[in-house]
Design an enzyme around this catalytic site. Structure first.
Site, PDB file in Angstrom:
ATOM      1  N   SER A 182       0.371 -24.182   6.213  1.00 21.99           N
ATOM      2  CA  SER A 182      -0.035 -24.382   7.589  1.00 21.99           C
ATOM      3  C   SER A 182      -1.431 -23.985   7.575  1.00 21.99           C
ATOM      4  O   SER A 182      -1.794 -22.832   7.336  1.00 21.99           O
ATOM      5  CB  SER A 182       0.691 -23.516   8.676  1.00 21.99           C
ATOM      6  OG  SER A 182       0.494 -24.143   9.831  1.00 21.99           O
ATOM      7  N   GLU A 183      -2.464 -25.119   7.895  1.00 20.34           N
ATOM      8  CA  GLU A 183      -3.861 -24.765   7.621  1.00 20.34           C
ATOM      9  C   GLU A 183      -4.438 -23.631   8.347  1.00 20.34           C
ATOM     10  O   GLU A 183      -5.321 -23.153   8.049  1.00 20.34           O
ATOM     11  CB  GLU A 183      -4.611 -25.938   7.659  1.00 20.34           C
ATOM     12  CG  GLU A 183      -4.850 -26.581   9.260  1.00 20.34           C
ATOM     13  CD  GLU A 183      -3.547 -27.665   9.675  1.00 20.34           C
ATOM     14  OE1 GLU A 183      -2.708 -27.700   8.858  1.00 20.34           O
ATOM     15  OE2 GLU A 183      -3.929 -28.285  10.319  1.00 20.34           O
ATOM     16  N   ASN A 184      -3.719 -22.981   9.671  1.00 18.74           N
ATOM     17  CA  ASN A 184      -4.558 -21.914  10.298  1.00 18.74           C
ATOM     18  C   ASN A 184      -4.275 -20.766   9.268  1.00 18.74           C
ATOM     19  O   ASN A 184      -4.896 -19.506   9.499  1.00 18.74           O
ATOM     20  CB  ASN A 184      -3.713 -21.774  11.587  1.00 18.74           C
ATOM     21  CG  ASN A 184      -2.088 -21.755  11.576  1.00 18.74           C
ATOM     22  OD1 ASN A 184      -1.521 -22.296  10.635  1.00 18.74           O
ATOM     23  ND2 ASN A 184      -1.580 -20.716  12.045  1.00 18.74           N
ATOM     24  N   SER A 219      -7.950 -20.934   3.322  1.00 19.61           N
ATOM     25  CA  SER A 219      -7.015 -22.177   3.595  1.00 19.61           C
ATOM     26  C   SER A 219      -7.742 -23.592   3.074  1.00 19.61           C
ATOM     27  O   SER A 219      -6.998 -24.232   2.581  1.00 19.61           O
ATOM     28  CB  SER A 219      -6.569 -22.039   5.035  1.00 19.61           C
ATOM     29  OG  SER A 219      -5.561 -22.849   5.237  1.00 19.61           O
TER      30      SER A 219
END
Lengths: 215, 220
Positions: free
Chosen positions: A45-47, A87
């Site tokens: 999840s890119e967060n 990320s």
């Protein structure tokens, strides 16, 4: 099977043991429900996490643990957290094997439009531009049409998310591969016909030998 | 905690001025320092340039500053979950610069690391390239993206020790560590404080931190 399930199930078959995968918000998220339990796929999840697990019971939701849509999630064993620079280094650096995301339009050159309808809807690109440029394989998960109008075109008319990055387009009617010379039909859904798919696709299709999608 | 690093509202307000630029950590308000934003609202400061991953929600995160009309310019990657920001953008009462999320992170990193910018393939052939230079390196095209800094950064940490070292909670980390490198003054809202952190677990070194508000302090 409804369109969403057909698409999600088919895309899940593109994932391999050990792959690092990013699933976009909405329809792409459904792919996680259909991954072969015999393989291990690492979801990012890119967060800021790898090892995305299922949604928690509302009573167990942790406000400090969310996905890129801001929804509460869980972390699987072996998972970890990192900051946004790391990320997107992982994303842009080519370490993500597969990214799956939706489309407003996708075209025969593999260009994608997914983030803005000028004058109408301007949500922003979020991490989509980085994901589409950085991931090794880009899969578009989309219904074949929007209110009967083709979403697969010779050229996108809307502003792009990325130019010539899409590898595979999976809809409820067909699986199309983007090659140098355009779109190639890989699979056709048994409930439709080649003529229908051609009529609902606003780009030329190369049709050689193809197989049938799972009904 | 060293006295000069403990933050109270009066000290915070003394550092605010109209037209200033503010970086705010958080991702869809996960990891956003809500008390510091509330203190900003109370101060009446306006005409702000806000740099944040997103526009938050109408009643949370930087969305509170936007809804109160305090923000003139927003630099963010996404505003889709804040309809107020969207309508203000349409009405041209809020200038919004949309930046790809990874580019935003690297632009802030460049400022904090003393770099003149970064080269990224993200955004080529898209509206994100408008008005920017394209450079080729080894035959591949890249967009030149400039550094982004701010007058102050508002950071949400999990733990701050007495020296000002910080770590973060889970995905509440996001933009916080990089923003702590790129502002003239760094204000931290920490959930808890400790005497001294295990040096191996420090994410943000105390030398980057100016002021800390902890939930157990009497900062209110």
């Amino acid at each position: 099977m409804d369109a969403k399930t057909i698409i999600a199930k088919r895309i899940a078959r593109e994932l391999h043991d050990g792959d690092l995968v990013n699933l976009g918000i909405g329809l792409p998220t459904w792919v996680a429900n259909h991954i072969d339990p015999a393989i291990t796929v690492h979801l990012q999840s890119e967060n800021g996490l790898i090892g995305l697990g299922p949604s928690p019971d509302p009573k167990d939701a942790d406000p400090d643990l969310t996905n890129a849509g801001g929804q509460p999630v869980t972390l699987q064993a072996g998972g970890m957290y990192f900051d946004s620079v790391t990320s997107f280094g992982i994303i842009r650096g080519g370490h993500v094997d597969v990214t799956v995301l939706g489309a407003l339009e996708v075209d025969a050159e593999g260009s994608l439009a997914s983030w803005i309808v000028p004058g109408k809807r301007v949500p922003g690109m979020g991490g989509a531009m980085d994901l589409v440029v950085g991931a090794r394989k880009v899969i578009v998960a989309t219904t074949h049409t929007n209110q009967g109008k083709p979403k697969i075109k010779t050229r996108c008319a809307l502003p792009l998310t990325a130019y010539r990055q899409v590898n595979l387009i999976v809809t409820e009617l067909a699986v199309l591969e983007v090659r140098e010379d355009g779109l190639h039909l890989l699979e056709l859904h048994p409930d439709t016909t080649l003529d229908t798919v051609r009529a609902l696709t606003e780009a030329p299709l190369h049709v050689g030998t193809y197989t049938m999608m799972e009904g | 905690m060293k006295a000069h690093k403990k933050l109270d509202k009066q000290t915070f307000h003394a550092h605010l001025f109209d037209g200033m630029s503010v970086m705010v950590g958080g991702f869809m308000t996960c990891g956003t320092p809500e008390r510091l934003i509330d203190w900003m609202l109370e101060s009446g400061v306006k005409n702000l340039t806000v740099i944040c991953n997103d526009a938050g929600y109408p009643e949370a995160g930087v969305g509170k500053l936007i809804a109160a009309g305090r923000v003139s310019t927003l630099i963010a990657s996404h505003i889709g979950l804040n309809p107020i920001a969207g309508s203000m953008m349409g009405a041209e009462t809020l200038a919004v610069t949309l930046v790809p999320q990874g580019t935003l992170a690297e632009q802030i990193r460049a400022k904090g690391a003393g770099l003149g910018g970064i080269l990224t393939p993200t955004g080529l052939h898209t509206p994100a390239e408008a008005g920017k230079s394209r450079l080729e390196v080894d035959g591949k095209p890249y967009i030149l993206e400039r550094p982004i800094g701010a007058d102050i950064a508002l950071i949400k940490a999990r733990e701050a020790d007495q020296y000002g070292n910080l770590n973060y909670a889970k995905t509440a980390r996001n933009f916080n560590p990089v923003m702590a490198t790129a502002a003239n003054l760094v204000f931290v809202e920490a959930t808890c404080r400790s005497q001294a952190m295990d040096p191996e677990t420090v994410i943000t070194p105390h030398v980057l931190v100016d002021y800390i508000l902890t939930e157990v302090s009497d900062g209110r």
